[in-house]
Structures are given as structure tokens and as C-alpha cells.
Design an enzyme around this catalytic site. Structure first.
Site, PDB file in Angstrom:
ATOM      1  CD  GLU A  61      -2.701   1.238   2.315  1.00  0.00           C
ATOM      2  OE1 GLU A  61      -3.001   0.374   3.212  1.00  0.00           O
ATOM      3  OE2 GLU A  61      -3.696   2.007   2.220  1.00  0.00           O
ATOM      4  N   GLY A  71       3.550   2.431  10.958  1.00  0.00           N
ATOM      5  CA  GLY A  71       3.212   1.310  12.091  1.00  0.00           C
ATOM      6  C   GLY A  71       3.001   0.002  11.622  1.00  0.00           C
ATOM      7  CB  ALA A  72       0.925  -2.412  11.631  1.00  0.00           C
ATOM      8  CG  MET A  73       0.447  -3.321   4.880  1.00  0.00           C
ATOM      9  SD  MET A  73      -0.557  -1.828   4.445  1.00  0.00           S
ATOM     10  CE  MET A  73      -1.935  -2.604   3.567  1.00  0.00           C
ATOM     11  CG  ASN A 111      -0.156  -6.888   4.125  1.00  0.00           C
ATOM     12  OD1 ASN A 111      -0.005  -5.888   3.259  1.00  0.00           O
ATOM     13  ND2 ASN A 111       0.970  -6.928   5.092  1.00  0.00           N
ATOM     14  CG  HIS A 136      -5.811   0.725  12.755  1.00  0.00           C
ATOM     15  ND1 HIS A 136      -6.684   1.935  13.041  1.00  0.00           N
ATOM     16  CD2 HIS A 136      -5.240   0.629  11.390  1.00  0.00           C
ATOM     17  CE1 HIS A 136      -6.390   2.491  11.938  1.00  0.00           C
ATOM     18  NE2 HIS A 136      -5.650   1.615  10.667  1.00  0.00           N
ATOM     19  CD  GLU A 137      -2.624  -2.093  10.756  1.00  0.00           C
ATOM     20  OE1 GLU A 137      -3.034  -2.199   9.873  1.00  0.00           O
ATOM     21  OE2 GLU A 137      -2.340  -0.759  11.154  1.00  0.00           O
ATOM     22  CG  HIS A 176      -7.530  -1.772   8.187  1.00  0.00           C
ATOM     23  ND1 HIS A 176      -8.285  -0.404   7.674  1.00  0.00           N
ATOM     24  CD2 HIS A 176      -6.385  -1.096   8.567  1.00  0.00           C
ATOM     25  CE1 HIS A 176      -7.704   0.565   7.664  1.00  0.00           C
ATOM     26  NE2 HIS A 176      -6.497   0.569   8.316  1.00  0.00           N
ATOM     27  CD  GLU A 215      -6.075   3.492   6.750  1.00  0.00           C
ATOM     28  OE1 GLU A 215      -6.299   3.200   8.136  1.00  0.00           O
ATOM     29  OE2 GLU A 215      -5.539   2.567   5.854  1.00  0.00           O
TER      30      GLU A 215
HETATM   31  N1  B3K Z   1      -2.872   1.022   5.699  1.00  0.00           N
HETATM   32  C1  B3K Z   1      -1.603   1.368   6.184  1.00  0.00           C
HETATM   33  C2  B3K Z   1      -0.839   2.416   5.916  1.00  0.00           C
HETATM   34  C3  B3K Z   1      -0.240   2.256   4.460  1.00  0.00           C
HETATM   35  C4  B3K Z   1       0.678   3.536   4.230  1.00  0.00           C
HETATM   36  C5  B3K Z   1       1.060   3.516   2.883  1.00  0.00           C
HETATM   37  N2  B3K Z   1       2.105   4.496   2.783  1.00  0.00           N
HETATM   38  C6  B3K Z   1      -1.632   1.108   7.644  1.00  0.00           C
HETATM   39  C7  B3K Z   1      -2.922   1.398   8.164  1.00  0.00           C
HETATM   40  O1  B3K Z   1      -3.477   2.420   8.404  1.00  0.00           O
HETATM   41  O2  B3K Z   1      -3.380   0.478   9.006  1.00  0.00           O
HETATM   42 ZN    ZN Z   2      -5.539   1.807   8.946  1.00  0.00          ZN
END
Ligand code: B3K
Ligand code: ZN
Length: 870
Positions: free
Chosen positions: A121, A261-263, A265, A297-298, A301, A320
Site C-alpha cells: 500500500e 506502524g503496520a499494514m 495485508n 486497528h489492523e 481493517h 482509515e
Molecule cells: N494502511 C496502512 C498504511 C499504509 C501506508 C502506505 N504509505 C496502515 C494502516 O493504516 O493500518
Molecule cells: Zn489503517
């Protein structure tokens, strides 16, 4: 060399000419030459050429339905692979080669320490293979990873493990299949040698889920809190939102080199180790709270982001803003609601208001973007969450949840827009949100000017509210927005007064709700027997500023009597602001009225949550005060006023702080909200005591900074020693460094404590620390700890001789080629150059011009620099 990007506009959105239904990826991992074979099922949706995104790739082979293409069959540029003439439905095979070990931008496939990992992302997948790298193309991914078995025992990707086995020459492989169609930005791959923590969770739907957490070898003992947080998050989302997990496996990998911070996926979150690793000896209470909220948070998502994703990147706040709202609610339901709310308010006031008044100001749904990575902002995230919170305030918990159900029923499995979200809320609640939509399209922070006229003879109170939103770049004229104004009325003795008016309702939060939607609104209350004391914008019910002219006694009354904790804290903040701003007008000389001291003394001994007390005794910072000056910000006077207020509080309340300090105890390993609150207050008290009598408290501070089992206590004491220039601060720094030199996340705290010190020599100290052997420009955490912390230290960054600017400029130039995303984060304090005196304006502007003239300026920086100079 980075190619300059051109601006994209939200209004230019077009559905793609093709979509990809399935993609089979085959990775043969190697440090400098990783080979990627992608086999895609491509389907035409409308007329036009097939244009695939791709960057920094070596193309080896293309085939359509098994026949190799010749170079004449396609056009290749630095960012695109274009095929003018392709069938309507075909299999496309593309083989590329990439160099993960040369990838210092940490986007696409790269190496973190010894492991391979990915960050896709927003537009990183195009650095892995040629693809339709846009969030509205949803495909089913099957991924095979091949690598050396000894160096990379774990081979991970999204979804469920299908097959694994050994190959010749010491390699092994694993094949993963993700049954949920997803956009490429949610793709992930990890290969490495880790310690693994595993657990199980049974969802409310009866699904057995394997939970796995992968950390660097030796860190297993610090992974438990993250695992507990994950289980709490899964349960909370079922109970509060009725949402359950949808795969048989949930994996989290912690890496040390990560830009954010984190992603999230799908099924394979990748985390900055800062938000996974935590034990009481190395992580502060603040770190624990953030581990819990980022893990949440992750995870959240998975529904708000992954199952229902964004149609295009202009809609980023769809996932977000909503997910931040959800993680804030998660933390508030689990811990102290007031304390979490205050945290969120402080982020808005000290960062988002600043962004909303800067050359990069944008609506939560931007209209124009050059570099998407520049829009992962406090506006899209935090103001986005405030906009969702306003909807929640209007609709109530039940109405909001009904809207969420409608949103899910309509859009599960789709890539949608903010408009779709608002429309679902509208349908489920049978209401009209036409004017509310302006919050999505309008940038800038509205100011509400409130006047109260009390007529003693008529026993009536006339309230007038005027709203005004200042112009922002590209948006000169602003329309009135709809504002849920929560408020409460008290009498002078602090008793709550009831309000009866057709336009005012008692809200489920306990406050009164008045909805203001005109440029000017008036409310006349009758039968008001005495001049009331009013708490406005309770719980920060809208992301706006309030201007009102009232007597300080309003705030002392609210501090002592308000029913809501956030309102008490707000009253203290307004008192401090009043004193500080008056002080700034007197060259920094403050006058702390006796009534105020008494009100604070009373609060110090009141039966309030200690965490709230600690926040009440945290006055606005210099950075927050700068917000009140759109031009010619008097930095020296601000710095002086802040320091004088601190000294005055310490002097007048010394005995009280000492008394409270000695009454508090908490087990260092206890992570309950109550124990955390005690530590927060212990630290606050010790701080003021060290300010009042440094000679008496310096030994205690040194001891706390270097001994014990609690990083919360250790880190705070280290900061006090350094920030207050206590005579033994060098010793504290030396011993702390000695103790923690092999623990990177703790060394970050050591760097940050020095970069945030208020003394002007901090500039030289930071310059020296850049040479420290534990500092590296390649590790974002280290850059944030030292350089970004310094950038937020307004008084030092803006030192009159411009040396602070030069230092950061030098780093930005180096990061421009190494890691543009990180570079672009450091440039924030330069953008507001128009806010300062002439000399500083000149110096700041020259830095921006110098960057603008670089011939290889990355688009991340170019967009911000050009906007700032426009
Ligand atoms: N969605 C990712 C952030 C990605 C940033 C890309 N430069 C983390 C988050 O908001 O959970
Ligand atoms: Zn997020």
C-alpha cells in the site's frame, strides 16, 4: 533517478478497461535477483489498451495464452507496460526480476534485517510485477515462494497454506491461496527465520482460527501482549460490531525496518516491531496502549478495508477514518474512555489543525494527489475518524450500527466510495445527510465564535454561534457545515441545569445536543434563573475551534464540578491557554492568578482518576500554542511563557505534589489501567518536584532513570534529567545507553529524549548523535526517534541562526534518494514558513528553494515543496 509524477484528480476516475480475476505468483527469492513469475487471468471490461503499472522492474518475458510476445508487441516506459492489442479474455504471463537488497525505500519487496518482506500500500505492488495496481481491481491470489530452506525456514503469504515441500539444492517452497478477492495493495510475502508464538481463537461463527506471531529470534518473551491484544480485538469486533474473522489463519510478522506502524495485508499483517514487542522492562505504558490499539486497528481493517475496500485512493478515509474510529472505540471500551478521548483531541489540536492550516491542507477525501504516500495524514486518518464520530453522535450507537449493517449488506466484497458509506448510513436511518457531506469535501478547521447574553430581568439566555472556515489552497469560499454541538449548563455552584428547548435534545452521552448548520445560529433559553456556566463542545463533539470571551471562573467551576471527565480536563486546558496567551503578549511574562492555583490544588487532591489528573497537569505545549499565531509567531515569548507556567505550577504546588507523590504506589509489572494511571501521576509529580528543587530530586531522578523494572518510570526520568538539565544528566544518559545499547526500540527512546530537549544546544547534540554508531538513516524508527522528534521540537528547530533548518535539510537531501517517504515526513515544519518572522521566513524558504532546484527530487518531496512555495 525518480520520475516526476503528475497530479491525479478525483473527478477523473474511470473504471478500468480490464480486470484481473486470478493471479498466480511464483517467487524465487534471492537477495539481489529475485525472479517473479505472474500468471494472470485478464478480462476486458471496455474498449482500450491494456496498461499495466510497473516500476524498477527488469522485464524478462511476456506471453499471452502461452505465446511469447516480441518487443514490437508492447511498449515499455519507466512506469508502464502497454499492450494496444490484446484479446478480451486471456492468460497473461509476465516474468520480471527485482533487487530486494537494493530497496532502501522499503516499498515493494525488500529486506529487513535477514528477512524478506513486502509493503504494497498504496502503490508498491508495481515494484514487484507489472499489474493493474489500483484498488478497484480485485483478484484471487495464489502465491508460491521458493527460497533457501536454512536461511528462510518460514515462507508466508496471504490466505491458507496449500502445499509445502523441499526442493533440490537446499531450497524449499510453500504455496498459499487466498480465497477472498483482493486488490494488490493487500498482497504480502514474508520469508525469514523467526521465533513463533501461536494460539487459537474460535469465532462466534464457530470457525477455529490459528493465530501466529513471528518475531526476531530471542524476542518471544516480548510477544505475549500483542497476542492477547489480538484476541481481545477479535472478540470486541464480534461483540460491538457483529463482525467475525473469515480465514483459518491470522499471522502477524514484526520487522525492524518499516516506514509506518503496520499494514493490514489479508491474513498476514506486517508490523513495525515497535507495535508488537513489549514487556514492562523495555516498553512504556504508552507503548503497551499503542500495541493494543495498532493490533486492533489492523485487525479491524479486515472488514473495514479488506472485505470492503476503496474504489480509488481518494477514498482512503473510507477505510482509515472508519478504522481509526473503530480502534478508538476499542481502546475506550477496554480502558478509560476519557483518557483515550483526550489523547485523540490532543492529536487533532497539535497536528491536524496545523495540517489544516498549511499549504498541504486537504479535505478528508482529497481532490488532487501527486504522491499518494503523502496522503496518509492526520487529516485523512484522525479528522476522518472525527467525521465518523460526528455521524455516531447524530445517529446514536443503534443508528450507527444499523448503518454499518446496511453498508456491509450492500458492499461486502466490493471497492466503494465515501459516498457509498454515507448513503448506507442515510438509508438505514431514514435521514438526509446532504449537508453533512461537506465534511468530506471541505478542508480547513471551522472556528465557532460563541457569545452568551444573559438577561437577568427576563431570566433568558441568548446564545449566538457564528461559524467561519478560513480559505485553504484551492478552496477560497467555504460553506457552513453541520456541527453537533454537545454542551452542558451549570449554575455558579456547579449544579447541572436542565435545558428545555425544541432544538435541544438530551444526547445519549449525557450532554445536551444542539445541531448548528447555518453560518449564524441563535438559541434563546427561557426560565434561566441565574447566569449559567456553560461547557461547550463537550467531548470535542466536532473538529472545530471555539472562540469565546469568558471569565476564568467559568473554567474553575467546570474543573471542579463538570460531570464529564473530558470537560474537566478541557477546563484546565482553557485556563492554561488563557494564562499562556496573555503571557505571550507580555513577552512571555506570565501571571498565574491565585484563584487558578487554588482550583488546580483542589483538582490535585480530588477523587479523580490518576491518569486524568496527570493530563490535567499537562498544560499545552509550545507547539500547540504556535497554532494561535497564523503569522509572526513569537517563538521566544511562547517558549518563555511555557517555561514560566511550568515553574509557577512547581513553585506554588510543590508541597501538594510531594504529598500526592508519596501517597502513590503501583507494582512495576502491573499493566492494569489503574496501575498505569498511578505511574503517569507519579511521573508528573516527580517532574514538578524536580523543577521546584532540582538539588533535592536529582538523585531520585538518576536512580529512576537507571534502575528498576519499568521502562515507563525509566524513560520519564531520563527525559526529566535531560530536559531539566539536572547536574547528573550525562551520567543518566551514559548508564541508560550502557544498559540498553543492544535493544533498538529502547535506544530509540534514548535518542528521542535528547532530540526533544528544550535547550538551544539541542541542535549541536542532534548533529553529534547523527554520527552515533547506533544511528542509521536506513532505519525509519531511528530517523523518527532522532530527526522527526527534533523537527517537532519547535523552539530548537527554529533556532534563530537557522542551524536547525540546515541540519534537517541535510538529512532530507540524503533521504531523498534513500527513502523518500521518510524524507517527506521530515519536511512538515518547513511547509509553514509563512507563519514566522521575516528572518526565519527567509531561511526556511531558502531551504525549500534549494530542494526545489534539485534535479532528482522525489515526487514525495516535490509535491510538498511546490505546494509550500506556490
Ligand atoms: N494502511 C496502512 C498504511 C499504509 C501506508 C502506505 N504509505 C496502515 C494502516 O493504516 O493500518
Ligand atoms: Zn489503517
Amino acid at each position: 533517478m525518480t520520475t516526476q509524477k503528475t497530479a491525479k484528480f478525483r473527478s477523473d476516475y474511470r473504471t478500468p478497461a480490464f480486470t484481473i480475476d486470478t493471479v498466480d505468483l511464483d517467487f524465487h527469492l534471492h537477495d539481489s535477483t529475485t525472479r517473479v513469475v505472474a500468471v494472470m487471468r485478464v478480462r476486458r471490461l471496455s474498449a482500450g489498451p491494456l496498461e499495466l503499472d510497473g516500476e524498477q522492474l527488469q522485464l524478462r518475458r511476456i506471453a499471452i495464452d502461452g505465446s511469447e510476445l516480441a518487443t514490437a508487441d508492447y511498449e515499455l516506459t519507466a512506469t508502464q507496460l502497454r499492450m494496444a492489442d490484446v484479446p478480451d479474455n486471456f492468460e497473461l504471463t509476465i516474468e520480471t526480476e527485482i533487487n530486494p537488497s537494493a530497496n532502501s525505500a522499503l516499498e515493494g519487496l525488500y529486506k529487513s534485517g535477514g528477512a524478506f518482506c513486502t509493503q504494497c500500500e498504496a502503490e508498491g505492488f508495481r515494484r514487484i510485477t507489472y499489474y493493474l495496481d489500483r484498488p478497484d481491481v480485485l483478484a484471487i491470489f495464489t502465491t508460491t515462494v521458493r527460497a533457501d530452506a536454512e536461511t528462510y525456514p518460514y515462507l508466508l503469504s496471504n490466505g491458507n497454506l496449500q502445499r509445502k515441500g523441499t526442493l533440490d539444492n537446499g531450497e524449499h517452497f510453500a504455496t498459499w491461496h487466498d480465497p477472498h478477492p483482493k486488490p494488490a495493495y493487500l498482497f504480502a510475502l514474508v520469508a525469514g527465520d523467526f521465533d513463533r508464538l501461536h494460539d487459537h481463537y474460535t469465532t462466534m461463527e464457530g470457525r477455529e482460527v490459528l493465530l501466529e506471531l513471528f518475531v526476531d529470534k530471542g524476542n518471544l518473551a516480548r510477544a505475549g501482549y500483542a497476542m492477547q491484544s489480538l484476541k481481545k480485538a477479535m472478540k470486541w469486533d464480534e461483540e460491538r460490531f457483529g463482525l467475525a474473522y473469515d480465514l483459518d489463519r491470522y499471522m502477524i510478522v514484526a520487522v525492524d525496518f518499516f516506514n509506518m506502524g503496520a499494514m493490514e495485508n489479508k491474513g498476514l499483517n506486517i508490523f513495525n516491531s515497535k507495535y508488537v514487542l513489549a514487556d514492562t522492562a523495555t516498553a512504556t505504558d504508552w507503548d503497551f496502549i499503542h500495541v493494543e490499539s495498532v493490533i486492533g486497528h489492523e485487525y479491524f481493517h479486515n472488514w473495514t478495508g479488506n472485505r470492503i475496500t476503496c474504489r480509488d485512493w481518494f477514498q482512503l478515509s473510507l477505510k482509515e477514518g472508519l478504522t481509526v474510529f473503530r480502534d478508538q472505540e476499542f481502546s475506550s471500551d477496554l480502558g478509560s474512555r476519557a483518557v483515550h478521548r483526550i489523547d485523540a483531541i490532543r492529536v487533532m489540536r497539535s497536528h491536524q489543525f496545523n495540517e489544516d492550516a498549511s499549504p498541504m491542507a486537504h479535505p478528508i477525501r482529497p481532490d488532487k494527489v501527486v504522491e499518494m504516500n503523502n496522503f496518509y495524514t492526520v487529516t485523512v486518518y484522525n479528522k476522518g475518524a472525527e467525521v465518523i464520530r460526528m455521524l455516531h453522535t447524530f445517529l446514536g450507537e443503534q443508528g450507527f450500527q444499523a448503518g454499518m449493517r446496511c453498508y456491509r449488506e450492500r458492499h461486502d466484497g466490493q471497492a466503494v466510495t465515501c459516498e457509498d458509506f454515507v448513503a448506507a448510513m442515510e438509508t438505514a436511518n431514514d435521514t438526509d445527510l446532504a449537508q453533512f457531506r461537506r465534511w468530506y469535501s471541505q478542508a480547513g478547521t471551522p472556528t465557532l465564535t460563541i457569545t452568551e447574553d444573559y438577561d437577568a430581568a427576563q431570566k433568558s439566555l441568548t446564545i449566538k454561534v457564528q461559524q467561519h472556515t478560513p480559505s485553504t489552497p484551492g478552496q477560497i469560499d467555504k460553506q457552513p457545515v453541520v456541527i453537533p454541538l454537545l454542551f452542558s449548563l451549570y449554575n455558579a455552584a456547579g449544579q447541572r441545569l436542565s435545558v428545555t428547548h425544541e432544538h435541544v435534545q438530551r444526547h445519549e452521552s449525557g450532554s445536551e445536543l444542539w445541531v448548528v448548520n447555518q453560518a449564524t445560529a441563535t438559541l434563546t433559553l427561557t426560565d434561566v434563573n441565574e447566569r449559567p456556566v456553560i461547557a461547550w463542545l463537550e467531548n470535542f463533539s466536532a473538529p472545530v475551534k471555539i472562540e469565546r470571551n469568558v471569565d476564568l471562573s467559568v473554567y474553575t467551576t467546570l474543573l471542579a464540578h463538570a460531570e464529564q471527565e473530558v470537560t474537566r480536563w478541557e477546563a484546565a486546558q482553557q485556563m492554561y491557554l488563557h494564562v499562556l496567551l496573555a503571557g505571550v503578549r507580555q513577552q512571555g511574562q506570565i501571571d498565574l492568578p491565585q484563584a487558578l492555583i487554588e482550583a488546580l490544588r483542589h483538582a490535585l487532591h480530588a477523587a479523580l482518576d490518576n491518569a486524568l489528573k496527570a493530563l490535567i497537569f499537562t498544560p499545552p505545549s509550545a507547539e500547540e500554542l504556535v497554532e494561535y499565531f497564523q503569522e509572526d509567531a513569537p517563538l521566544e515569548a511562547i517558549g518563555k511563557a511555557v517555561q514560566q507556567l511550568r515553574d509557577a505550577l512547581a513553585e506554588h504546588l510543590e508541597d501538594d505534589f510531594a504529598k500526592v507523590y508519596h501517597s502513590l504506589t503501583a507494582d512495576e509489572k502491573d499493566l492494569s489501567a489503574q496501575a498505569m494511571a498511578v505511574r503517569a501521576m507519579q511521573n508528573r509529580c516527580l517532574y514538578y518536584l524536580a523543577v521546584a528543587t532540582p538539588q533535592d530530586y536529582a538523585p531520585k531522578v538518576l536512580q529512576q532513570a537507571t534502575q528498576g523494572q519499568s521502562m515507563t518510570l525509566q524513560q520519564a526520568a531520563l527525559e526529566f534529567a535531560v530536559h531539566l538539565d539536572l547536574p547528573n544528566h550525562q551520567q543518566a544518559l551514559g548508564q541508560f545507553e550502557q544498559q540498553w545499547q543492544e535493544t533498538p526500540l529502547v535506544m530509540d527512546k534514548w535518542f528521542a529524549a535528547q532530540a526533544s530537549a528544550p535547550q538551544p544546544e539541542t541542535v549541536e547534540r542532534v548533529a553529534m548523535l547523527l554520527e552515533h554508531d547506533k544511528f542509521s538513516l536506513r532505519n525509519p524508527n531511528r530517523v523518527y526517534a532522532l530527526v522527526a522528534t527534533f523537527c517537532r521540537n519547535s523552539l530548537c528547530f527554529h533556532r534563530a541562526d537557522g542551524q536547525g533548518y540546515q541540519l534537517v535539510l541535510r538529512i532530507i537531501k540524503q533521504l531523498n534518494t534513500l527513502n523518500p517517504q521518510v524524507a517527506a515526513r521530515l519536511i512538515t515544519p518547513f511547509l509553514q514558513w509563512r507563519r514566522y518572522d521575516e528572518k526565519r521566513q527567509e531561511l526556511l524558504k531558502n531551504c525549500l528553494l534549494e530542494l526545489q532546484q534539485m534535479d532528482n527530487l522525489a515526487s514525495d518531496l516535490a509535491e510538498k515543496v511546490n505546494n509550500a512555495l506556490a
